[in-house]
Design a protein around this motif. Structure first.
Motif, PDB file in Angstrom:
ATOM      1  N   ARG A  55      50.201  26.735  26.996  1.00 30.56           N
ATOM      2  CA  ARG A  55      50.462  27.816  27.948  1.00 30.56           C
ATOM      3  C   ARG A  55      49.169  28.389  28.497  1.00 30.56           C
ATOM      4  O   ARG A  55      48.157  28.421  27.809  1.00 30.56           O
ATOM      5  CB  ARG A  55      51.212  28.951  27.258  1.00 30.56           C
ATOM      6  CG  ARG A  55      52.536  28.518  26.675  1.00 30.56           C
ATOM      7  CD  ARG A  55      53.327  29.684  26.273  1.00 30.56           C
ATOM      8  NE  ARG A  55      53.435  30.593  27.400  1.00 30.56           N
ATOM      9  CZ  ARG A  55      54.469  31.361  27.631  1.00 30.56           C
ATOM     10  NH1 ARG A  55      55.489  31.347  26.837  1.00 30.56           N
ATOM     11  NH2 ARG A  55      54.500  32.174  28.647  1.00 30.56           N
ATOM     12  N   SER A  56      49.249  28.861  29.707  1.00 25.70           N
ATOM     13  CA  SER A  56      48.228  29.726  30.295  1.00 25.70           C
ATOM     14  C   SER A  56      46.832  29.111  30.360  1.00 25.70           C
ATOM     15  O   SER A  56      45.841  29.818  30.282  1.00 25.70           O
ATOM     16  CB  SER A  56      48.174  31.065  29.555  1.00 25.70           C
ATOM     17  OG  SER A  56      49.445  31.660  29.518  1.00 25.70           O
ATOM     18  N   LEU A  58      54.092  20.621  27.574  1.00 28.40           N
ATOM     19  CA  LEU A  58      53.748  21.614  28.587  1.00 28.40           C
ATOM     20  C   LEU A  58      54.593  21.393  29.823  1.00 28.40           C
ATOM     21  O   LEU A  58      55.179  20.331  30.000  1.00 28.40           O
ATOM     22  CB  LEU A  58      52.262  21.567  28.943  1.00 28.40           C
ATOM     23  CG  LEU A  58      51.711  20.261  29.509  1.00 28.40           C
ATOM     24  CD1 LEU A  58      51.774  20.232  31.017  1.00 28.40           C
ATOM     25  CD2 LEU A  58      50.287  20.066  29.046  1.00 28.40           C
ATOM     26  N   THR A  95      52.857  31.431  35.117  1.00 32.52           N
ATOM     27  CA  THR A  95      53.970  32.254  34.637  1.00 32.52           C
ATOM     28  C   THR A  95      53.500  33.280  33.605  1.00 32.52           C
ATOM     29  O   THR A  95      52.592  33.023  32.819  1.00 32.52           O
ATOM     30  CB  THR A  95      55.086  31.367  34.048  1.00 32.52           C
ATOM     31  OG1 THR A  95      56.181  32.210  33.703  1.00 32.52           O
ATOM     32  CG2 THR A  95      54.631  30.617  32.823  1.00 32.52           C
ATOM     33  N   VAL A 149      52.937  33.248  20.321  1.00 33.98           N
ATOM     34  CA  VAL A 149      52.019  32.861  21.389  1.00 33.98           C
ATOM     35  C   VAL A 149      50.604  33.258  20.993  1.00 33.98           C
ATOM     36  O   VAL A 149      50.351  34.394  20.597  1.00 33.98           O
ATOM     37  CB  VAL A 149      52.415  33.521  22.733  1.00 33.98           C
ATOM     38  CG1 VAL A 149      51.371  33.241  23.809  1.00 33.98           C
ATOM     39  CG2 VAL A 149      53.783  33.020  23.180  1.00 33.98           C
ATOM     40  N   TYR A 151      48.770  28.647  23.550  1.00 38.93           N
ATOM     41  CA  TYR A 151      49.949  27.855  23.215  1.00 38.93           C
ATOM     42  C   TYR A 151      50.954  28.723  22.488  1.00 38.93           C
ATOM     43  O   TYR A 151      50.630  29.801  21.993  1.00 38.93           O
ATOM     44  CB  TYR A 151      49.597  26.632  22.363  1.00 38.93           C
ATOM     45  CG  TYR A 151      48.911  26.954  21.056  1.00 38.93           C
ATOM     46  CD1 TYR A 151      49.634  27.277  19.911  1.00 38.93           C
ATOM     47  CD2 TYR A 151      47.535  26.927  20.957  1.00 38.93           C
ATOM     48  CE1 TYR A 151      49.007  27.571  18.720  1.00 38.93           C
ATOM     49  CE2 TYR A 151      46.894  27.210  19.765  1.00 38.93           C
ATOM     50  CZ  TYR A 151      47.633  27.528  18.651  1.00 38.93           C
ATOM     51  OH  TYR A 151      47.000  27.828  17.465  1.00 38.93           O
ATOM     52  N   GLU A 152      52.172  28.213  22.445  1.00 39.62           N
ATOM     53  CA  GLU A 152      53.250  28.853  21.703  1.00 39.62           C
ATOM     54  C   GLU A 152      53.678  27.895  20.605  1.00 39.62           C
ATOM     55  O   GLU A 152      54.051  26.759  20.881  1.00 39.62           O
ATOM     56  CB  GLU A 152      54.405  29.144  22.650  1.00 39.62           C
ATOM     57  CG  GLU A 152      55.553  29.870  22.017  1.00 39.62           C
ATOM     58  CD  GLU A 152      56.602  30.260  23.048  1.00 39.62           C
ATOM     59  OE1 GLU A 152      57.704  30.649  22.597  1.00 39.62           O
ATOM     60  OE2 GLU A 152      56.348  30.179  24.252  1.00 39.62           O
ATOM     61  N   LEU A 174      54.719  35.855  27.305  1.00 39.02           N
ATOM     62  CA  LEU A 174      53.356  35.944  26.770  1.00 39.02           C
ATOM     63  C   LEU A 174      53.229  36.909  25.593  1.00 39.02           C
ATOM     64  O   LEU A 174      52.304  36.784  24.801  1.00 39.02           O
ATOM     65  CB  LEU A 174      52.375  36.362  27.868  1.00 39.02           C
ATOM     66  CG  LEU A 174      52.115  35.337  28.951  1.00 39.02           C
ATOM     67  CD1 LEU A 174      51.117  35.874  29.953  1.00 39.02           C
ATOM     68  CD2 LEU A 174      51.632  34.020  28.361  1.00 39.02           C
TER      69      LEU A 174
END
Length: 108
Positions: free
Chosen positions: A53-54, A88, A14, A23, A41-42, A18
């Motif tokens: 994240r990511s 997550l 996703t 973030v 991460y956020e 971002l």
């Protein structure tokens, strides 16, 4: 950010959110400058929890421990910022995350 966005699209992760200020993202590049991995991460507003994240590895780079290293890097940076909890969402890699100590949770 354009390179990262293209990479995350390629690995089917996703892109939503971002560019939010909380973030944190890191990328790993190969010798030719192409992105081969990402992590991040956020941080929540209290600073005590993160949404991982990511975390992604290019398909040609998988199965060599890069995903684990990238995930641990993000978790260590989050802990350095004071986070004590990490969450997550995963559509396909739940088994991978369970090897890192994560457990399934009810979204409700």
């Amino acid at each position: 950010m354009v390179d990262l966005t293209a990479f995350l699209r390629e690995v089917d992760l996703t892109l939503s959110g971002l560019d939010e200020p909380d973030v944190r993202l890191w990328i790993e590049r190969d010798a030719d400058g192409r992105i081969v991995g990402s992590t991040g991460y956020e941080l929540n507003t209290d600073g005590d929890a993160v949404l991982v994240r990511s975390v992604a590895v290019h398909p040609r780079q998988r199965a060599a421990g890069r995903g684990t290293a990238l995930a641990r890097f993000a978790l260590a940076r989050a802990a350095d910022e004071g986070a004590t909890t990490a969450w997550l969402f995963s559509r396909r890699s739940g088994g991978f995350w369970q090897t890192l100590g994560f457990a399934p949770a009810d979204r409700d």
